[in-house]
Design a protein around this motif. Sequence first.
Motif, PDB file in Angstrom:
ATOM      1  N   PRO A  96       4.525  -1.360   4.106  1.00 17.06           N
ATOM      2  CA  PRO A  96       4.945  -0.011   3.708  1.00 17.06           C
ATOM      3  C   PRO A  96       5.949   0.568   4.693  1.00 17.06           C
ATOM      4  O   PRO A  96       5.982   0.183   5.865  1.00 17.06           O
ATOM      5  N   ILE A  97       6.755   1.477   4.207  1.00 15.17           N
ATOM      6  CA  ILE A  97       7.800   2.099   5.028  1.00 15.17           C
ATOM      7  C   ILE A  97       7.471   3.574   5.225  1.00 15.17           C
ATOM      8  O   ILE A  97       7.060   4.277   4.295  1.00 15.17           O
ATOM      9  N   PHE A  98       7.674   4.047   6.458  1.00 14.46           N
ATOM     10  CA  PHE A  98       7.434   5.443   6.810  1.00 14.46           C
ATOM     11  C   PHE A  98       8.711   6.033   7.385  1.00 14.46           C
ATOM     12  O   PHE A  98       9.533   5.320   7.988  1.00 14.46           O
ATOM     13  N   ILE A  99       8.883   7.325   7.209  1.00 13.52           N
ATOM     14  CA  ILE A  99       9.949   8.048   7.890  1.00 13.52           C
ATOM     15  C   ILE A  99       9.303   8.904   8.969  1.00 13.52           C
ATOM     16  O   ILE A  99       8.203   9.458   8.780  1.00 13.52           O
ATOM     17  N   THR A 100       9.919   8.961  10.124  1.00 14.58           N
ATOM     18  CA  THR A 100       9.389   9.753  11.228  1.00 14.58           C
ATOM     19  C   THR A 100      10.533  10.477  11.908  1.00 14.58           C
ATOM     20  O   THR A 100      11.682  10.008  11.893  1.00 14.58           O
TER      21      THR A 100
ATOM     22  N   ASN B 260       5.633  10.785  14.701  1.00 12.01           N
ATOM     23  CA  ASN B 260       4.497   9.914  14.381  1.00 12.01           C
ATOM     24  C   ASN B 260       5.001   8.783  13.488  1.00 12.01           C
ATOM     25  O   ASN B 260       5.440   9.027  12.363  1.00 12.01           O
ATOM     26  N   PRO B 261       4.954   7.525  13.962  1.00 13.43           N
ATOM     27  CA  PRO B 261       5.563   6.431  13.198  1.00 13.43           C
ATOM     28  C   PRO B 261       4.732   5.928  12.024  1.00 13.43           C
ATOM     29  O   PRO B 261       5.193   5.090  11.247  1.00 13.43           O
ATOM     30  N   LYS B 262       3.491   6.430  11.906  1.00 12.47           N
ATOM     31  CA  LYS B 262       2.635   5.994  10.800  1.00 12.47           C
ATOM     32  C   LYS B 262       1.881   7.187  10.241  1.00 12.47           C
ATOM     33  O   LYS B 262       0.658   7.259  10.249  1.00 12.47           O
ATOM     34  N   ASP B 263       2.656   8.116   9.721  1.00 12.69           N
ATOM     35  CA  ASP B 263       2.106   9.337   9.139  1.00 12.69           C
ATOM     36  C   ASP B 263       2.110   9.161   7.618  1.00 12.69           C
ATOM     37  O   ASP B 263       3.167   9.111   6.988  1.00 12.69           O
ATOM     38  N   TYR B 264       0.921   9.054   7.041  1.00 15.86           N
ATOM     39  CA  TYR B 264       0.834   8.753   5.612  1.00 15.86           C
ATOM     40  C   TYR B 264       1.367   9.886   4.735  1.00 15.86           C
ATOM     41  O   TYR B 264       1.637   9.669   3.550  1.00 15.86           O
ATOM     42  N   ASP B 265       1.539  11.057   5.299  1.00  9.47           N
ATOM     43  CA  ASP B 265       2.197  12.127   4.550  1.00  9.47           C
ATOM     44  C   ASP B 265       3.693  11.878   4.418  1.00  9.47           C
ATOM     45  O   ASP B 265       4.366  12.565   3.644  1.00  9.47           O
ATOM     46  N   PHE B 266       4.182  10.910   5.184  1.00  8.30           N
ATOM     47  CA  PHE B 266       5.614  10.607   5.173  1.00  8.30           C
ATOM     48  C   PHE B 266       5.872   9.138   4.842  1.00  8.30           C
ATOM     49  O   PHE B 266       6.812   8.531   5.335  1.00  8.30           O
TER      50      PHE B 266
ATOM     51  N   SER C  12      12.025   5.924  -1.466  1.00  5.23           N
ATOM     52  CA  SER C  12      12.438   7.319  -1.326  1.00  5.23           C
ATOM     53  C   SER C  12      11.254   8.198  -0.976  1.00  5.23           C
ATOM     54  O   SER C  12      10.088   7.825  -1.161  1.00  5.23           O
ATOM     55  N   ILE C  13      11.582   9.391  -0.493  1.00  2.86           N
ATOM     56  CA  ILE C  13      10.575  10.407  -0.217  1.00  2.86           C
ATOM     57  C   ILE C  13      11.238  11.769  -0.326  1.00  2.86           C
ATOM     58  O   ILE C  13      12.418  11.937   0.044  1.00  2.86           O
ATOM     59  N   ASP C  14      10.506  12.739  -0.851  1.00  6.50           N
ATOM     60  CA  ASP C  14      10.954  14.130  -0.882  1.00  6.50           C
ATOM     61  C   ASP C  14      10.144  14.906   0.146  1.00  6.50           C
ATOM     62  O   ASP C  14       8.904  14.926   0.086  1.00  6.50           O
ATOM     63  N   ILE C  15      10.836  15.543   1.080  1.00  3.13           N
ATOM     64  CA  ILE C  15      10.178  16.315   2.122  1.00  3.13           C
ATOM     65  C   ILE C  15      10.454  17.798   1.888  1.00  3.13           C
ATOM     66  O   ILE C  15      11.612  18.195   1.685  1.00  3.13           O
ATOM     67  N   GLU C  16       9.408  18.586   1.922  1.00  5.72           N
ATOM     68  CA  GLU C  16       9.557  20.011   1.666  1.00  5.72           C
ATOM     69  C   GLU C  16      10.449  20.663   2.720  1.00  5.72           C
ATOM     70  O   GLU C  16      10.322  20.403   3.917  1.00  5.72           O
TER      71      GLU C  16
ATOM     72  N   TYR D 200      15.748  11.409  12.695  1.00 11.41           N
ATOM     73  CA  TYR D 200      14.686  10.597  12.097  1.00 11.41           C
ATOM     74  C   TYR D 200      14.992   9.110  12.220  1.00 11.41           C
ATOM     75  O   TYR D 200      16.121   8.700  12.535  1.00 11.41           O
ATOM     76  N   LYS D 201      13.959   8.317  11.952  1.00 11.52           N
ATOM     77  CA  LYS D 201      14.063   6.860  11.858  1.00 11.52           C
ATOM     78  C   LYS D 201      13.083   6.382  10.806  1.00 11.52           C
ATOM     79  O   LYS D 201      12.173   7.117  10.399  1.00 11.52           O
ATOM     80  N   PHE D 202      13.237   5.110  10.446  1.00 13.20           N
ATOM     81  CA  PHE D 202      12.299   4.478   9.528  1.00 13.20           C
ATOM     82  C   PHE D 202      11.507   3.414  10.277  1.00 13.20           C
ATOM     83  O   PHE D 202      12.042   2.725  11.155  1.00 13.20           O
ATOM     84  N   THR D 203      10.225   3.295   9.948  1.00 12.64           N
ATOM     85  CA  THR D 203       9.383   2.274  10.568  1.00 12.64           C
ATOM     86  C   THR D 203       8.538   1.586   9.510  1.00 12.64           C
ATOM     87  O   THR D 203       8.407   2.062   8.384  1.00 12.64           O
TER      88      THR D 203
END
Length: 287
Positions: A14-18, A25-31, A42-46, A56-59
């Motif tokens: 899985p991919i996360f954005i931080t 936080n490199p493993k935040d399930y909200d992201f 993709s992700i939509d952030i409020e 930001y970065k991706f992990t």
Amino acid sequence: MKFTLNTAEEDNRPIFITGNFNKWNPKDYDFQLKILDENTYSIDIEDQLLGDDIEYKFTKGGWENVELDQYGNITPNRKVKKKSAAANDFVEKWRFNWGPFKDEFFPIVEVISEEFYIPQLDRYRKVWALLPYDYYISDKKYPVLYLQDAQNLFNEGSAYGNWEIDKKLSILAEYGRGDVIVIAVEHGSEDRIKEYIFDNDNVANGSEGKKYIRFVTDTLKPFIDEHYRTKKDRENTGIGGSSLGALISLYSGFLYPEVYSKLLIFSPSLWIEPNNNFPMMSFRSSF
């Protein structure tokens, strides 16, 4: 704000954005990004979670599994303005458990002596120095960390595992944080238990820990400070180990608090001294 990511590398993790919006936080399930197709996420952030300037970065769930460029290099933080409303990014490669490890950042491993004399114990021991990769092309002085059980620190195929500190030091150097000299002291094989136990003849008849601590502190450290460009003061000197090596390092910190300000203690054999009320200590995170 919508973030869309394409990646060339097939990898089902899985991919996360931080970033500066979730305290990095490199493993935040909200992201965690959602899969749109095989290589697009993709992700939509409020908007209320985002500042005007976004970094930001991706992990893949940790800094040991962060994005890399096409050459396997660390990427700089991505930056975008919130007013852009959308960001489209591309990742070439991903780290996997800190790999790939780059040869150019590996420490220089030197054998200080095959038979370094221990006057306190009247015996000899092999001692290594792991120097920063750029030691001989710089004029810097370095903090020093003294580690026990050298056979298990960086030697492939060692009988009791391998800390792989050479790999860890290469990663730190790659991130610009590898300015430390590690002095690795071989354990004494059949004498290991006696040397690493401070004062407990119930476990090791004739325990020699006090003498071993004096060797590292009163004999080995002055030698290292004379022959290498070190920062000699307490704030830049540490000692550590695992198991019994951690126990003797812990005692070293108690016996010589004016010498060691940092202890690296991993799984210490506290069962040796189950009734010992160790004094409170203030541990520091790193050099």
